[in-house]
Design a protein around this motif. Structure first.
Motif, PDB file in Angstrom:
ATOM      1  N   GLY A  40       0.838  -1.194   0.000  1.00 26.11           N
ATOM      2  CA  GLY A  40       0.000   0.000   0.000  1.00 26.11           C
ATOM      3  C   GLY A  40       0.868   1.237   0.000  1.00 26.11           C
ATOM      4  N   ARG A  41       0.254   2.371  -0.344  1.00 28.26           N
ATOM      5  CA  ARG A  41       1.014   3.617  -0.428  1.00 28.26           C
ATOM      6  C   ARG A  41       1.662   3.963   0.914  1.00 28.26           C
ATOM      7  NH1 ARG A  41      -3.707   7.626  -2.076  1.00 28.26           N
ATOM      8  NH2 ARG A  41      -4.506   6.582  -0.233  1.00 28.26           N
ATOM      9  N   SER A  42       2.676   4.806   0.844  1.00 33.12           N
ATOM     10  CA  SER A  42       3.291   5.317   2.066  1.00 33.12           C
ATOM     11  C   SER A  42       2.240   6.081   2.867  1.00 33.12           C
ATOM     12  CB  SER A  42       4.433   6.280   1.729  1.00 33.12           C
ATOM     13  OG  SER A  42       5.437   5.575   1.074  1.00 33.12           O
ATOM     14  N   TYR A 237      -6.404  -1.925  -9.291  1.00 31.20           N
ATOM     15  CA  TYR A 237      -5.598  -1.395  -8.182  1.00 31.20           C
ATOM     16  C   TYR A 237      -4.226  -2.068  -8.163  1.00 31.20           C
ATOM     17  CZ  TYR A 237      -9.776   0.853  -6.301  1.00 31.20           C
ATOM     18  OH  TYR A 237     -10.877   1.650  -6.128  1.00 31.20           O
ATOM     19  N   ILE A 238      -4.257  -3.408  -8.255  1.00 31.66           N
ATOM     20  CA  ILE A 238      -2.998  -4.171  -8.237  1.00 31.66           C
ATOM     21  C   ILE A 238      -2.157  -3.804  -9.462  1.00 31.66           C
ATOM     22  CG2 ILE A 238      -2.079  -6.520  -8.576  1.00 31.66           C
ATOM     23  CD1 ILE A 238      -2.897  -6.194  -5.727  1.00 31.66           C
ATOM     24  N   TYR A 239      -2.813  -3.754 -10.625  1.00 29.68           N
ATOM     25  CA  TYR A 239      -2.099  -3.472 -11.880  1.00 29.68           C
ATOM     26  C   TYR A 239      -1.340  -2.151 -11.760  1.00 29.68           C
ATOM     27  CZ  TYR A 239      -1.225  -3.367 -16.896  1.00 29.68           C
ATOM     28  OH  TYR A 239      -0.599  -3.363 -18.110  1.00 29.68           O
ATOM     29  N   GLN A 240      -2.031  -1.130 -11.256  1.00 29.09           N
ATOM     30  CA  GLN A 240      -1.395   0.193 -11.135  1.00 29.09           C
ATOM     31  C   GLN A 240      -0.296   0.181 -10.073  1.00 29.09           C
ATOM     32  OE1 GLN A 240      -3.982   3.287  -9.663  1.00 29.09           O
ATOM     33  NE2 GLN A 240      -2.410   4.874  -9.867  1.00 29.09           N
ATOM     34  N   PHE A 241      -0.598  -0.418  -8.932  1.00 27.38           N
ATOM     35  CA  PHE A 241       0.334  -0.316  -7.797  1.00 27.38           C
ATOM     36  C   PHE A 241       1.659  -1.024  -8.059  1.00 27.38           C
ATOM     37  CE2 PHE A 241       2.165  -1.109  -3.671  1.00 27.38           C
ATOM     38  CZ  PHE A 241       2.004   0.122  -3.060  1.00 27.38           C
ATOM     39  N   ILE A 242       1.583  -2.260  -8.551  1.00 24.84           N
ATOM     40  CA  ILE A 242       2.842  -3.018  -8.659  1.00 24.84           C
ATOM     41  C   ILE A 242       3.714  -2.517  -9.814  1.00 24.84           C
ATOM     42  CG2 ILE A 242       1.885  -5.054  -7.537  1.00 24.84           C
ATOM     43  CD1 ILE A 242       1.725  -6.455 -10.201  1.00 24.84           C
ATOM     44  N   ARG A 243       3.104  -1.771 -10.739  1.00 21.08           N
ATOM     45  CA  ARG A 243       3.898  -1.190 -11.830  1.00 21.08           C
ATOM     46  C   ARG A 243       4.250   0.264 -11.559  1.00 21.08           C
ATOM     47  NH1 ARG A 243       0.540  -4.925 -13.729  1.00 21.08           N
ATOM     48  NH2 ARG A 243       1.353  -6.448 -15.221  1.00 21.08           N
ATOM     49  N   LEU A 245       2.307   2.920 -11.666  1.00 19.04           N
ATOM     50  CA  LEU A 245       1.760   3.803 -12.700  1.00 19.04           C
ATOM     51  C   LEU A 245       1.075   5.024 -12.058  1.00 19.04           C
ATOM     52  CD1 LEU A 245       0.123   1.062 -14.976  1.00 19.04           C
ATOM     53  CD2 LEU A 245       2.386   2.126 -15.224  1.00 19.04           C
ATOM     54  N   PRO A 246       1.265   6.205 -12.649  1.00 19.41           N
ATOM     55  CA  PRO A 246       0.647   7.399 -12.052  1.00 19.41           C
ATOM     56  C   PRO A 246      -0.867   7.463 -12.264  1.00 19.41           C
ATOM     57  CG  PRO A 246       1.891   7.983 -14.030  1.00 19.41           C
ATOM     58  CD  PRO A 246       2.145   6.528 -13.779  1.00 19.41           C
ATOM     59  N   GLN A 251      -5.163   7.145  -6.023  1.00 13.54           N
ATOM     60  CA  GLN A 251      -4.724   8.542  -6.093  1.00 13.54           C
ATOM     61  C   GLN A 251      -3.299   8.647  -5.582  1.00 13.54           C
ATOM     62  OE1 GLN A 251      -7.556  11.011  -3.968  1.00 13.54           O
ATOM     63  NE2 GLN A 251      -9.236   9.763  -4.747  1.00 13.54           N
ATOM     64  N   LEU A 252      -2.526   9.538  -6.209  1.00  9.39           N
ATOM     65  CA  LEU A 252      -1.119   9.657  -5.817  1.00  9.39           C
ATOM     66  C   LEU A 252      -0.959  10.245  -4.423  1.00  9.39           C
ATOM     67  CD1 LEU A 252       0.745  10.823  -9.010  1.00  9.39           C
ATOM     68  CD2 LEU A 252       0.635   8.572  -7.970  1.00  9.39           C
TER      69      LEU A 252
END
Ligand SMILES: Nc1ncnc2c1ncn2[C@@H]1O[C@H](COP(=O)(O)OP(=O)(O)OP(=O)(O)O)[C@@H](O)[C@H]1O
Length: 261
Positions: A40-42, A237-243, A245-246, A251-252
Protein backbone atom coordinates in the motif's frame (compact mmCIF):
# COMPACT_ATOMS: atom_id res chain seq x y z
CA UNK A 1 -8.64 -24.24 2.18
CA UNK A 2 -6.11 -23.15 4.76
CA UNK A 3 -6.83 -22.56 8.40
CA UNK A 4 -6.93 -18.92 9.35
CA UNK A 5 -4.32 -17.93 11.97
CA UNK A 6 -5.50 -14.33 12.21
CA UNK A 7 -8.91 -13.09 11.15
CA UNK A 8 -9.48 -9.35 11.17
CA UNK A 9 -13.10 -8.21 11.00
CA UNK A 10 -14.34 -4.67 10.33
CA UNK A 11 -11.38 -3.11 12.11
CA UNK A 12 -11.40 0.64 12.64
CA UNK A 13 -8.80 2.92 14.14
CA UNK A 14 -9.32 6.62 14.57
CA UNK A 15 -6.65 8.82 16.16
CA UNK A 16 -8.20 11.61 18.19
CA UNK A 17 -5.73 14.30 17.06
CA UNK A 18 -6.85 14.32 13.39
CA UNK A 19 -10.15 12.45 13.60
CA UNK A 20 -9.03 10.50 10.55
CA UNK A 21 -9.81 6.79 10.33
CA UNK A 22 -6.45 5.22 9.45
CA UNK A 23 -8.01 1.74 9.49
CA UNK A 24 -11.55 2.03 8.21
CA UNK A 25 -13.51 -1.22 8.29
CA UNK A 26 -10.69 -3.55 7.36
CA UNK A 27 -11.36 -7.28 6.98
CA UNK A 28 -8.59 -9.77 6.24
CA UNK A 29 -7.77 -13.45 6.70
CA UNK A 30 -4.16 -14.36 7.38
CA UNK A 31 -3.62 -18.08 6.68
CA UNK A 32 -1.65 -20.23 9.10
CA UNK A 33 1.87 -21.25 8.10
CA UNK A 34 1.85 -19.01 5.03
CA UNK A 35 3.53 -15.80 4.01
CA UNK A 36 1.11 -12.91 3.55
CA UNK A 37 2.37 -9.65 2.09
CA UNK A 38 0.59 -6.34 2.71
CA UNK A 39 1.25 -3.56 0.23
CA UNK A 40 0.00 0.00 0.00
CA UNK A 41 1.01 3.62 -0.43
CA UNK A 42 3.29 5.32 2.07
CA UNK A 43 1.31 6.59 5.02
CA UNK A 44 -1.61 4.28 4.21
CA UNK A 45 -1.61 2.72 7.67
CA UNK A 46 0.29 -0.53 7.22
CA UNK A 47 2.37 -0.10 10.39
CA UNK A 48 -0.71 1.00 12.32
CA UNK A 49 -2.39 -2.24 11.19
CA UNK A 50 0.55 -4.40 12.37
CA UNK A 51 0.60 -2.59 15.71
CA UNK A 52 -3.11 -3.28 16.18
CA UNK A 53 -2.60 -6.96 15.33
CA UNK A 54 0.13 -7.31 17.92
CA UNK A 55 -1.76 -5.27 20.54
CA UNK A 56 0.51 -2.22 20.69
CA UNK A 57 -2.29 0.05 19.44
CA UNK A 58 -5.87 -0.45 20.66
CA UNK A 59 -8.42 -0.45 17.79
CA UNK A 60 -11.40 1.92 17.96
CA UNK A 61 -13.72 -0.96 17.01
CA UNK A 62 -13.75 -4.33 15.28
CA UNK A 63 -12.19 -7.71 16.02
CA UNK A 64 -8.85 -9.41 15.60
CA UNK A 65 -9.21 -13.15 16.08
CA UNK A 66 -5.96 -15.02 16.75
CA UNK A 67 -6.42 -18.80 16.78
CA UNK A 68 -10.17 -18.16 16.84
CA UNK A 69 -10.16 -15.90 19.91
CA UNK A 70 -10.93 -12.18 19.73
CA UNK A 71 -7.88 -10.39 21.12
CA UNK A 72 -9.24 -6.82 21.06
CA UNK A 73 -9.57 -5.49 24.59
CA UNK A 74 -7.60 -8.29 26.24
CA UNK A 75 -5.97 -7.30 29.52
CA UNK A 76 -3.48 -8.73 32.00
CA UNK A 77 -2.18 -12.26 31.49
CA UNK A 78 -4.36 -12.90 28.42
CA UNK A 79 -2.91 -9.84 26.71
CA UNK A 80 0.64 -10.91 27.52
CA UNK A 81 0.12 -14.49 26.35
CA UNK A 82 -1.31 -13.20 23.06
CA UNK A 83 1.63 -10.79 22.72
CA UNK A 84 4.05 -13.68 23.19
CA UNK A 85 2.72 -15.43 20.08
CA UNK A 86 4.24 -12.64 17.99
CA UNK A 87 7.69 -11.68 16.84
CA UNK A 88 8.15 -8.24 15.33
CA UNK A 89 10.99 -7.39 12.97
CA UNK A 90 11.35 -3.66 12.43
CA UNK A 91 12.55 -1.73 9.41
CA UNK A 92 16.00 -1.14 10.84
CA UNK A 93 17.66 -3.84 12.90
CA UNK A 94 17.60 -2.11 16.29
CA UNK A 95 20.75 -3.74 17.68
CA UNK A 96 22.56 -2.19 20.61
CA UNK A 97 26.02 -1.21 19.36
CA UNK A 98 27.71 -1.63 22.73
CA UNK A 99 26.57 -5.25 23.09
CA UNK A 100 27.89 -8.33 21.30
CA UNK A 101 25.71 -10.45 19.03
CA UNK A 102 25.34 -12.93 21.92
CA UNK A 103 24.16 -10.19 24.30
CA UNK A 104 21.87 -8.62 21.70
CA UNK A 105 20.14 -11.91 20.92
CA UNK A 106 20.09 -13.24 24.47
CA UNK A 107 19.28 -9.97 26.23
CA UNK A 108 15.83 -10.95 27.55
CA UNK A 109 16.98 -14.36 28.88
CA UNK A 110 20.12 -12.81 30.40
CA UNK A 111 18.06 -10.13 32.15
CA UNK A 112 15.72 -12.85 33.41
CA UNK A 113 18.75 -14.37 35.18
CA UNK A 114 18.95 -17.53 33.05
CA UNK A 115 22.36 -19.25 33.21
CA UNK A 116 24.53 -17.55 30.52
CA UNK A 117 25.84 -20.95 29.34
CA UNK A 118 22.27 -22.05 28.60
CA UNK A 119 21.48 -18.75 26.90
CA UNK A 120 24.61 -19.13 24.77
CA UNK A 121 23.41 -22.56 23.63
CA UNK A 122 20.01 -21.14 22.66
CA UNK A 123 21.65 -18.24 20.84
CA UNK A 124 23.86 -20.70 18.93
CA UNK A 125 20.76 -22.63 17.84
CA UNK A 126 19.12 -19.46 16.56
CA UNK A 127 22.31 -18.41 14.73
CA UNK A 128 22.25 -21.72 12.84
CA UNK A 129 18.58 -21.25 12.01
CA UNK A 130 19.32 -17.91 10.34
CA UNK A 131 22.44 -19.38 8.65
CA UNK A 132 24.96 -17.25 10.50
CA UNK A 133 28.41 -18.62 11.24
CA UNK A 134 28.94 -19.44 14.93
CA UNK A 135 31.97 -17.11 14.97
CA UNK A 136 29.50 -14.21 14.68
CA UNK A 137 28.43 -14.69 18.28
CA UNK A 138 31.16 -12.55 19.87
CA UNK A 139 31.18 -9.83 17.22
CA UNK A 140 29.76 -6.34 17.66
CA UNK A 141 27.04 -4.94 15.31
CA UNK A 142 29.58 -2.51 13.78
CA UNK A 143 31.49 -5.52 12.43
CA UNK A 144 28.45 -6.87 10.55
CA UNK A 145 27.02 -6.14 7.09
CA UNK A 146 23.40 -4.93 6.69
CA UNK A 147 22.27 -8.43 5.73
CA UNK A 148 24.01 -10.00 8.72
CA UNK A 149 22.40 -7.47 11.06
CA UNK A 150 18.99 -8.50 9.67
CA UNK A 151 19.83 -12.13 10.46
CA UNK A 152 20.85 -11.20 14.01
CA UNK A 153 17.63 -9.21 14.39
CA UNK A 154 15.61 -12.21 13.23
CA UNK A 155 17.57 -14.57 15.51
CA UNK A 156 16.69 -12.28 18.43
CA UNK A 157 13.00 -12.40 17.43
CA UNK A 158 13.20 -16.21 17.26
CA UNK A 159 14.35 -16.40 20.90
CA UNK A 160 10.69 -15.91 21.87
CA UNK A 161 9.65 -18.90 19.70
CA UNK A 162 6.94 -16.86 17.99
CA UNK A 163 4.06 -18.50 16.12
CA UNK A 164 3.59 -15.39 14.00
CA UNK A 165 6.33 -13.08 12.71
CA UNK A 166 5.45 -9.59 11.54
CA UNK A 167 8.02 -7.86 9.35
CA UNK A 168 7.63 -4.10 8.96
CA UNK A 169 9.44 -3.10 5.74
CA UNK A 170 12.39 -5.41 6.42
CA UNK A 171 14.33 -4.49 3.28
CA UNK A 172 14.14 -0.70 3.24
CA UNK A 173 17.54 0.81 2.50
CA UNK A 174 19.16 -2.47 1.40
CA UNK A 175 20.76 -3.10 -2.00
CA UNK A 176 18.85 -5.38 -4.45
CA UNK A 177 21.05 -8.42 -3.76
CA UNK A 178 20.67 -8.11 0.01
CA UNK A 179 16.92 -7.55 -0.49
CA UNK A 180 16.73 -10.95 -2.19
CA UNK A 181 18.84 -12.57 0.52
CA UNK A 182 16.54 -11.17 3.24
CA UNK A 183 13.41 -12.34 1.38
CA UNK A 184 14.93 -15.82 1.01
CA UNK A 185 15.67 -15.80 4.72
CA UNK A 186 12.08 -14.83 5.56
CA UNK A 187 10.77 -17.56 3.29
CA UNK A 188 13.11 -20.28 4.56
CA UNK A 189 12.34 -19.33 8.16
CA UNK A 190 8.65 -19.68 7.53
CA UNK A 191 9.15 -23.11 5.96
CA UNK A 192 11.61 -24.41 8.59
CA UNK A 193 9.51 -23.31 11.55
CA UNK A 194 6.07 -23.35 9.92
CA UNK A 195 5.37 -19.91 11.35
CA UNK A 196 2.76 -17.54 9.99
CA UNK A 197 4.49 -14.55 8.41
CA UNK A 198 3.14 -11.13 7.57
CA UNK A 199 5.43 -8.86 5.59
CA UNK A 200 4.88 -5.21 4.79
CA UNK A 201 7.00 -4.42 1.81
CA UNK A 202 7.43 -1.94 -1.00
CA UNK A 203 9.68 -4.36 -2.82
CA UNK A 204 8.06 -6.40 -5.58
CA UNK A 205 10.69 -9.16 -5.18
CA UNK A 206 8.69 -10.37 -2.14
CA UNK A 207 5.99 -11.64 -4.55
CA UNK A 208 8.40 -14.44 -5.50
CA UNK A 209 8.12 -15.76 -1.94
CA UNK A 210 4.66 -14.71 -0.73
CA UNK A 211 1.58 -16.95 -0.79
CA UNK A 212 -0.91 -14.13 -0.58
CA UNK A 213 -0.84 -10.39 -1.30
CA UNK A 214 -3.29 -7.88 0.16
CA UNK A 215 -3.48 -4.28 -1.04
CA UNK A 216 -4.40 -1.71 1.61
CA UNK A 217 -6.14 1.38 0.26
CA UNK A 218 -8.01 4.06 2.18
CA UNK A 219 -8.17 2.04 5.34
CA UNK A 220 -9.50 -1.19 3.81
CA UNK A 221 -8.15 -4.21 1.99
CA UNK A 222 -9.05 -3.24 -1.56
CA UNK A 223 -7.85 -6.48 -3.17
CA UNK A 224 -6.40 -9.77 -1.98
CA UNK A 225 -5.04 -12.43 -4.28
CA UNK A 226 -2.53 -15.23 -4.58
CA UNK A 227 0.99 -13.90 -5.14
CA UNK A 228 1.53 -16.43 -7.93
CA UNK A 229 -0.74 -14.71 -10.41
CA UNK A 230 -0.01 -11.17 -9.37
CA UNK A 231 1.79 -10.03 -12.54
CA UNK A 232 -1.05 -11.38 -14.69
CA UNK A 233 -3.74 -9.80 -12.51
CA UNK A 234 -6.03 -7.34 -14.28
CA UNK A 235 -7.34 -5.95 -10.99
CA UNK A 236 -6.98 -2.20 -11.66
CA UNK A 237 -5.60 -1.40 -8.18
CA UNK A 238 -3.00 -4.17 -8.24
CA UNK A 239 -2.10 -3.47 -11.88
CA UNK A 240 -1.39 0.19 -11.13
CA UNK A 241 0.33 -0.32 -7.80
CA UNK A 242 2.84 -3.02 -8.66
CA UNK A 243 3.90 -1.19 -11.83
CA UNK A 244 4.05 2.19 -10.12
CA UNK A 245 1.76 3.80 -12.70
CA UNK A 246 0.65 7.40 -12.05
CA UNK A 247 -2.81 6.87 -13.62
CA UNK A 248 -5.47 4.52 -12.30
CA UNK A 249 -7.88 4.18 -9.40
CA UNK A 250 -5.19 4.84 -6.76
CA UNK A 251 -4.72 8.54 -6.09
CA UNK A 252 -1.12 9.66 -5.82
CA UNK A 253 -1.49 12.01 -2.91
CA UNK A 254 -2.78 10.73 0.37
CA UNK A 255 -5.03 13.68 1.07
CA UNK A 256 -8.37 12.11 1.95
CA UNK A 257 -9.28 13.07 5.49
CA UNK A 258 -12.30 11.23 6.80
CA UNK A 259 -14.01 12.50 9.89
CA UNK A 260 -16.75 10.19 10.98
CA UNK A 261 -17.17 11.43 14.53
N1 LIG B 1 0.07 7.29 17.31
C1 LIG B 1 -0.41 7.96 16.26
N2 LIG B 1 -1.18 9.06 16.44
C2 LIG B 1 -1.69 9.73 15.39
N3 LIG B 1 -1.49 9.40 14.10
C3 LIG B 1 -0.72 8.32 13.86
C4 LIG B 1 -0.15 7.54 14.92
N4 LIG B 1 0.56 6.52 14.38
C5 LIG B 1 0.43 6.65 13.03
N5 LIG B 1 -0.34 7.72 12.74
C6 LIG B 1 -0.70 8.18 11.38
O1 LIG B 1 -1.25 7.08 10.69
C7 LIG B 1 -0.93 7.18 9.30
C8 LIG B 1 -0.42 5.86 8.80
O2 LIG B 1 0.89 5.64 9.33
P1 LIG B 1 1.69 4.28 9.07
O3 LIG B 1 3.03 4.47 9.69
O4 LIG B 1 0.88 3.14 9.54
O5 LIG B 1 1.80 4.25 7.50
P2 LIG B 1 2.52 3.19 6.57
O6 LIG B 1 1.51 2.70 5.60
O7 LIG B 1 3.19 2.15 7.42
O8 LIG B 1 3.57 4.13 5.84
P3 LIG B 1 5.05 3.85 5.26
O9 LIG B 1 4.88 2.90 4.12
O10 LIG B 1 5.47 5.21 4.82
O11 LIG B 1 5.86 3.31 6.40
C9 LIG B 1 0.04 8.34 9.15
O12 LIG B 1 -0.66 9.46 8.67
C10 LIG B 1 0.52 8.58 10.56
O13 LIG B 1 0.84 9.92 10.76
Amino acid sequence: MHRSKIKIVNLKKQFSDTGRYITDGLTLDIPEGKLTCIIGRSGEGKSVLLKQIIGLIEPTSGSIFVDGKDTVGLVGKDRISNFKKFGYVFQSAALLDSLTVFENIGIVDLEDGIDPALVRKRVQEKLSLVDLDQSTIDKYPSELSGGMKKRVDLARTLMGNPEIILYDEPTTGLDPITVKVVHELISSMQKKLNVTSVVISHDVDIFNYADKVALLYEGKIETELSAQGIWESQDPYIYQFIRGLPHGPIQLEHVVIKNKA
